[in-house]
Design a protein around this motif. Structure first.
Motif, PDB file in Angstrom:
ATOM      1  N   LEU A 257       0.824  -1.208   0.000  1.00  0.00           N
ATOM      2  CA  LEU A 257       0.000   0.000   0.000  1.00  0.00           C
ATOM      3  C   LEU A 257       0.857   1.256   0.000  1.00  0.00           C
ATOM      4  CD1 LEU A 257      -2.755  -1.084   2.551  1.00  0.00           C
ATOM      5  CD2 LEU A 257      -3.126  -0.550   0.146  1.00  0.00           C
TER       6      LEU A 257
ATOM      7  N   VAL B 155      -5.895   3.967   0.343  1.00  0.00           N
ATOM      8  CA  VAL B 155      -5.369   3.158   1.441  1.00  0.00           C
ATOM      9  C   VAL B 155      -6.409   3.015   2.549  1.00  0.00           C
ATOM     10  CG1 VAL B 155      -3.610   3.048   3.257  1.00  0.00           C
ATOM     11  CG2 VAL B 155      -2.966   3.731   0.928  1.00  0.00           C
TER      12      VAL B 155
ATOM     13  N   THR C   2      -5.300  -5.192  -0.356  1.00  0.00           N
ATOM     14  CA  THR C   2      -4.683  -4.977  -1.664  1.00  0.00           C
ATOM     15  C   THR C   2      -5.573  -5.405  -2.825  1.00  0.00           C
ATOM     16  OG1 THR C   2      -3.543  -7.107  -1.411  1.00  0.00           O
ATOM     17  CG2 THR C   2      -2.309  -5.130  -0.813  1.00  0.00           C
TER      18      THR C   2
ATOM     19  N   LEU D 235      -5.884  -3.206  -6.053  1.00  0.00           N
ATOM     20  CA  LEU D 235      -4.929  -2.104  -5.938  1.00  0.00           C
ATOM     21  C   LEU D 235      -4.245  -1.857  -7.281  1.00  0.00           C
ATOM     22  CD1 LEU D 235      -3.698  -0.199  -3.773  1.00  0.00           C
ATOM     23  CD2 LEU D 235      -1.846  -1.864  -3.513  1.00  0.00           C
TER      24      LEU D 235
END
Length: 450
Positions: free
Chosen positions: A8, A141, A259, A262
Motif C-alpha cells: 500500500l 489506502v 490490496t 490495488l
C-alpha cells in the motif's frame, strides 16, 4: 499475501495526478468541495469553537487555515480543528458500501494543512492537482483498510473513523511531503499507534467527543507523516502483523481487502455525500418520509405511527427514542424521521435546540418503531429502509428507499445551504465556482481566508 502495508505504501507513494481517470478526479473534487462546506458550516457550533480556540492558542505562527474562521495556525492544529469541523454536524462524506471511513473529514483537513504549510515555505507551492492526488492516495489506502475490518472494530466498541482515519491522513500528508515507499510505510506504521476513539458517547452523553475523533485522526496523520519525513520509523507490518491493526482492533477481518484491486480499481469512487445532517443510517428513512409527504400532502401532526426497517446494527445502535442532546438526536433514526415530517430536513438550521425541545417532534419520535430486516446479519453494507406511515384518519403509506444520499446535480444546493450564513449568497457562489476549478489552482493559500 504478505507485506500488505509495504504494498500500500508503494502504491500511494507512486500515485500521480496525471494517472487518475477523469471520473476519479471528479469524485475527489466533489468530496473536497463537500468537506469544505461542512467545515464552514461546522465552525459556528459551540463544540467547534472550543476546538478552534484550542488550535489557535496552541498552534500560532503557521500558515494553515482554519476553515470558517480564517485564522492561520500550524499544520497539526489546523488539521485537528478542520477535522473536528468537518464532522461537527453529521454533514461529511462516507462510503457505500460502508467501510468505517470518512473520506472527507479525515483526509482533506490534514492534506490541506500540509499543502498550505509547505506551500508557504517551499520553492514551489502545492496546488490543486497536488491536493487531489494526495486525497485520492489517502483514501485508496484508508478505504481498503476499512473494508478489511468489516466494521468489526466497532463491534469491539471503537468508533471506526477514529481508527481508520489516521492511516488515510498519514498517507495524504506523506504524499504531499514526497515520501518514498519506505517513508510512506513508516508513516503508516506510526499512524497505527495513533488510532483510537470509543463509542461510549452513543450510550447517552458526551457526544462532543464524536466530533473530536475525526479531528484527532486528521492531526495524527500530520504527526505520523512529518516524523516519517525526518526518518522516524514505524512497524512495516502494522496492518497485517501478529499485533497489527487488524488482529488487535477487530473481532473479524478480511486481510485480502487491503490490496484487492490495488492499481486497477479506485475505491475512492465508493464515496457518497450526505443530503441530510444526520447519521448515514437515517438517510433512506428520512428520504422515504419526505417523498411520501410530498406525494400525499399530509402534515407531520397527522402521523399516528411510523415503522422503519433496518439492519440489525441500525436497530441496535440508532433506535434512540429519547435523545439527550443534539449529537444523539442526529444519531437517532426515530428523531431524524420525526423531525423530517415537521421541518426541512436538508437545512442544518432545522436541527437546533428548538427541535430537540419541540413537543410534537419528541412525541412522534416515541412513536417511530425500528424493526430489523428478515435474515439480516451485521448488515454494515446495507443502508436501505422501508417506511410505513399510519395517519390519524386511517390512511397507510409505504415506501422503500435504498439510499437517501446526494444525487448528481445537488452538490451546489448543499454547498449554498451550508455556507451562505457565513459567506453570504454571493460569497458562497464564488467559492463554489473556484473549487470547481480546483485542478487549475497553482497554490492553495487562498482557501480558508475570510
Amino acid at each position: 499475501m504478505a507485506g500488505e502495508t509495504v504494498a500500500l505504501a508503494g502504491y500511494a507513494a507512486a500515485l500521480r495526478y496525471d494517472d487518475l481517470p477523469a471520473e476519479v478526479v471528479a469524485c475527489a473534487k466533489d468530496a473536497i468541495i463537500d468537506t469544505v462546506a461542512a467545515c464552514i458550516c461546522g465552525a459556528d457550533k459551540p463544540w467547534s469553537r472550543i476546538v478552534i480556540d484550542y488550535a489557535e492558542r496552541t498552534g500560532p505562527g503557521g500558515s494553515s487555515r482554519i476553515l470558517g474562521r480564517g485564522s492561520a495556525v500550524q499544520a497539526p492544529a489546523a488539521a485537528l480543528a478542520n477535522g473536528a469541523l468537518a464532522h461537527a454536524f453529521e454533514l461529511d462524506s462516507l462510503t457505500r458500501p460502508g467501510a468505517g471511513a470518512h473520506p472527507g473529514a479525515t483526509v482533506l483537513p490534514p492534506a490541506l494543512a500540509v499543502a498550505q504549510q509547505a506551500g508557504s515555505k517551499a520553492p514551489k507551492a502545492h496546488g490543486g492537482r497536488d491536493l487531489i492526488a494526495a486525497f485520492v492516495a489517502g483514501n485508496e489506502v484508508m478505504i481498503r483498510i476499512g473494508r478489511a475490518t468489516g466494521h468489526t472494530n466497532e463491534a469491539r466498541g471503537f468508533h471506526a473513523p477514529g481508527t481508520t482515519g489516521p492511516f488515510g491522513s498519514a498517507v495524504a500528508c506523506g504524499h504531499l511531503l514526497g515520501l518514498d515507499q519506505r517513508g510512506m510505510a513508516n508513516a503508516i506504521g506510526i499512524a497505527g499507534s495513533l488510532a483510537g476513539g470509543l463509542l461510549e458517547f452513543a450510550k447517552g452523553d458526551g457526544g462532543m467527543v464524536k466530533r473530536l475523533h475525526l479531528g484527532r485522526a486528521s492531526e495524527a496523520g500530520v504527526l505520523a507523516a512529518s516524523l516519517a519525513a525526518s526518518g522516524f520509523e514505524g512497524p512495516r507490518t502494522v496492518l497485517e502483523g501478529e499485533f497489527g491493526f487488524l488482529k488487535v482492533f477487530c473481532t473479524e477481518y478480511d486481510q485480502s481487502h487491503l490490496t484487492r484491486g490495488l492499481g486497477s480499481e479506485y475505491v475512492v469512487r465508493s464515496t457518497v455525500l450526505k443530503r441530510y445532517p444526520c447519521h448515514a443510517t437515517a438517510h433512506a428513512a428520512v428520504r422515504a418520509v419526505r417523498d411520501l409527504q410530498a406525494e400525499h400532502g399530509f402534515r407531520g401532526a397527522e402521523v399516528e405511527a411510523v415503522t422503519v426497517t433496518g439492519t440489525k446494527r441500525m436497530v441496535e445502535r440508532h433506535a434512540i427514542a429519547e435523545p439527550a442532546d443534539l449529537m444523539l438526536a442526529q444519531y437517532s433514526m426515530p428523531f431524524c424521521v420525526a423531525l423530517a415530517l415537521f421541518r426541512e430536513a436538508r437545512d442544518p438550521e432545522s436541527y437546533d435546540a428548538g427541535a430537540l425541545a419541540d413537543p410534537q417532534i419528541r412525541a412522534l419520535c416515541r412513536r417511530v418503531r425500528l424493526v430489523p430486516e428478515e435474515g439480516d446479519g451485521h448488515g454494515h453494507r446495507a443502508m436501505g429502509s422501508t417506511v410505513t406511515l399510519v395517519l390519524a384518519d386511517g390512511r397507510r403509506f409505504e415506501r422503500h428507499v435504498d439510499t437517501g444520499f446526494l444525487e448528481a446535480g445537488e452538490l451546489a444546493d448543499k454547498f449554498a445551504r451550508l455556507t451562505r450564513a457565513s459567506l453570504g449568497e454571493a460569497g458562497a457562489a464564488r467559492l463554489y465556482d473556484r473549487l470547481q476549478r480546483l485542478e487549475t489552482e497553482g497554490d492553495l493559500a487562498w482557501l480558508g481566508v475570510k
